[in-house]
Design a protein around this motif. Structure first.
Motif, short mmCIF file in Angstrom:
data_model
loop_
_atom_site.label_atom_id
_atom_site.label_comp_id
_atom_site.label_asym_id
_atom_site.label_seq_id
_atom_site.Cartn_x
_atom_site.Cartn_y
_atom_site.Cartn_z
N CYS A 190 0.16 3.37 3.80
CA CYS A 190 0.64 2.51 5.12
C CYS A 190 1.74 1.57 5.03
CB CYS A 190 -0.47 2.06 5.77
SG CYS A 190 -1.25 0.59 5.31
N CYS A 203 0.89 -1.17 -0.16
CA CYS A 203 0.08 -0.09 0.02
C CYS A 203 0.87 1.29 0.08
CB CYS A 203 -0.74 -0.03 1.37
SG CYS A 203 -1.69 1.72 1.51
N CYS A 209 -5.80 -0.11 5.69
CA CYS A 209 -6.22 1.01 6.02
C CYS A 209 -7.16 1.51 4.96
CB CYS A 209 -5.04 2.09 5.92
SG CYS A 209 -4.35 2.30 4.25
N CYS A 230 -6.18 -1.51 -0.18
CA CYS A 230 -5.30 -1.86 1.15
C CYS A 230 -6.49 -2.47 2.03
CB CYS A 230 -4.66 -0.64 1.59
SG CYS A 230 -3.72 -1.07 3.10
#
Ligand code: ZN
Length: 170
Positions: A135, A132, A160, A157
């Motif tokens: 994050c 991702c 998150c 993702c």
């Protein structure tokens, strides 16, 4: 069709200036990176008074190629050069040609940069672990094979829930 291996390793002062002008052209699909960072612009040389830009398309089906070539031509003309575009198809472009700076910019833009060295069919079909861009989690899922353009796949993702495009390795 030119062979990139035949290009001169060094550039004259004029060629250097022409390179700098052409290298500023942004990628039409991902405006945060320029054609030099993407590795599409291979070189610029002064040949018989013309600024010859060597351009390698990302892949033959990419409709952005003509737009990129035109933009480079315009940039060279605006910088005072007589431009000529040479399309270089050998060796073929791979995502490995994207510079480190280009990868950083892609990540900052919210596009997961291609995984290093995964120039394989497997990668093209999404059999890669994609981190991702927000994050850094590798707990991601592919939503569709094609994102905002055919060169990208759409991911999300699971950590998150950030949706993002992945620049496919080709
Ligand atoms: Zn995330």
């Amino acid at each position: 069709m030119a062979d990139v291996h035949q290009l001169k390793p060094t550039r004259s002062a004029d060629a250097q200036k022409a390179w700098a002008a052409a290298a500023l052209v942004p990628d039409p699909e991902v405006p945060c990176v320029n054609v030099a960072e993407l590795g599409i612009l291979r070189d610029v040389q002064m040949i018989d008074g013309k600024a010859v830009a060597y351009v390698t398309p990302t892949y033959t089906g990419c409709p952005a190629v003509l737009a990129i070539e035109l933009a480079i031509e315009v940039a060279l003309r605006e910088a005072g050069f007589d431009p000529k575009i040479e399309r270089v198809v050998s060796p073929p472009w791979t995502t490995d040609w994207i510079s480190d700076e280009g990868r950083e910019k892609l990540r900052a833009y919210g596009i997961a940069p291609p995984v290093d060295g995964s120039n394989s069919k497997l990668a093209l079909f999404g059999e890669t672990i994609v981190a991702c861009p927000k994050c850094g989690s590798t707990d991601t899922e592919k939503l569709s094979e094609f994102g905002s353009t055919a060169c990208k796949a759409h991911y999300r993702c699971t950590s998150c829930s950030e949706p993002f495009d992945y620049f496919k390795c080709i």
